[in-house]
Design a protein around this motif. Sequence first.
Motif, mmCIF file in Angstrom:
data_model
loop_
_atom_site.group_PDB
_atom_site.id
_atom_site.type_symbol
_atom_site.label_atom_id
_atom_site.label_comp_id
_atom_site.label_asym_id
_atom_site.label_seq_id
_atom_site.Cartn_x
_atom_site.Cartn_y
_atom_site.Cartn_z
ATOM 1 N N GLN A 71 42.579 43.318 41.156
ATOM 2 C CA GLN A 71 41.686 43.468 42.303
ATOM 3 C C GLN A 71 41.506 44.946 42.636
ATOM 4 O OE1 GLN A 71 39.233 42.673 44.340
ATOM 5 N NE2 GLN A 71 40.236 41.038 45.500
ATOM 6 N N ASN A 72 40.253 45.388 42.667
ATOM 7 C CA ASN A 72 39.915 46.705 43.214
ATOM 8 C C ASN A 72 38.476 46.644 43.678
ATOM 9 O OD1 ASN A 72 38.141 47.619 40.919
ATOM 10 N ND2 ASN A 72 40.086 47.493 39.799
ATOM 11 N N TYR A 79 32.105 41.543 40.120
ATOM 12 C CA TYR A 79 32.322 40.107 39.983
ATOM 13 C C TYR A 79 31.581 39.320 41.053
ATOM 14 C CZ TYR A 79 35.978 41.366 36.657
ATOM 15 O OH TYR A 79 36.661 41.869 35.589
ATOM 16 N N ASN A 80 31.449 39.892 42.241
ATOM 17 C CA ASN A 80 30.696 39.208 43.296
ATOM 18 C C ASN A 80 29.229 39.045 42.925
ATOM 19 O OD1 ASN A 80 31.932 38.241 45.822
ATOM 20 N ND2 ASN A 80 32.857 40.261 45.874
ATOM 21 N N GLN A 81 28.716 39.948 42.113
ATOM 22 C CA GLN A 81 27.332 39.831 41.646
ATOM 23 C C GLN A 81 27.222 38.955 40.405
ATOM 24 O OE1 GLN A 81 25.103 43.814 41.904
ATOM 25 N NE2 GLN A 81 27.236 44.458 42.160
ATOM 26 N N ILE A 118 40.731 37.189 46.696
ATOM 27 C CA ILE A 118 39.459 36.688 46.197
ATOM 28 C C ILE A 118 38.668 37.799 45.505
ATOM 29 C CG2 ILE A 118 37.230 35.689 46.850
ATOM 30 C CD1 ILE A 118 38.648 34.297 49.161
ATOM 31 N N LEU A 119 38.330 37.559 44.235
ATOM 32 C CA LEU A 119 37.440 38.460 43.501
ATOM 33 C C LEU A 119 35.986 38.113 43.787
ATOM 34 C CD1 LEU A 119 38.914 38.835 39.885
ATOM 35 C CD2 LEU A 119 38.454 40.688 41.501
ATOM 36 N N SER A 218 42.687 48.279 33.844
ATOM 37 C CA SER A 218 43.691 47.283 33.459
ATOM 38 C C SER A 218 43.052 45.993 32.963
ATOM 39 C CB SER A 218 44.606 46.982 34.650
ATOM 40 O OG SER A 218 43.845 46.482 35.738
ATOM 41 N N ASP A 219 41.779 45.770 33.296
ATOM 42 C CA ASP A 219 41.103 44.537 32.892
ATOM 43 C C ASP A 219 40.524 44.614 31.483
ATOM 44 O OD1 ASP A 219 41.648 43.480 35.348
ATOM 45 O OD2 ASP A 219 39.670 43.891 36.180
#
Length: 258
Positions: A71-72, A79-81, A118-119, A218-219
């Motif tokens: 999460q950042n 991700y929200n888009q 939440i992402l 990190s992803d």
Amino acid sequence: MIKKITQISCTIAIALFLVSCKNTKQKIQEYVNTFNNSSALFHNDIISSASAKAFLNENKVEIRIDTNLEQNESSKSIYNQMFPALIGGMLKSDAASMELIREGVTFEMFFLANNSTILAELKVDEKELNKILSKSNTPAVDRKDLSSSGMNPEMQQMLAIMNQNMPIVNEDGTKITKIEISDKNELVYKIEVPKKYSELLKGEGAKVLMKESILRSSDLKTILGSIQRYNISTIKYLYQDAKGNLVNDIILTEKDLK
């Protein structure tokens, strides 16, 4: 992630097919049971668990997808888009899901980071479904073209859904305008950079710094591990100005992560 979202879509379709002759509350419960019994299908390098919960009195289904993503603010913005477009496209293409929503069922979907925050989230009721349906249709996948190109049909369909909802705007003002698979089987991101950055991002020095910045994510290793399932081991970032002129490019392979 793309593959697993596709598997979620397939599971939803199967679940709803099995309960088509039941009333709405029975359909919800049967769907949730089938989803949870099939949750092991979703596990991969990115998704650690998936579960569904029925709220019968509220005519609601809650879906929770736990991921290994960090999460950042930057990733949350992306991700929200991205996830609403993917899930919206999935619901839009599934007649049974739309039928449940038309019956008053609400789907609430949550994608969670590795710390359970939440992402991205998406709530689809009939009003939101109508918004999804009002958008242009996802381009159809030509199966003959796929067979000759060797491209995975699920990958092709998910890219079509994502590109339909472009651009994805990052916090720094850059925009992901298109994601595609090249003829060399590379996953290619086309990114438009603001005019104020275009000169700064040119040259080999900028390329080294940009690559180092990407590799610090990190992803990245998790995402690369996921797309390798499609025999894709290279990610290419094409940075362009507003006119489409190339500013710089970054190429990452699995060797870069060792």
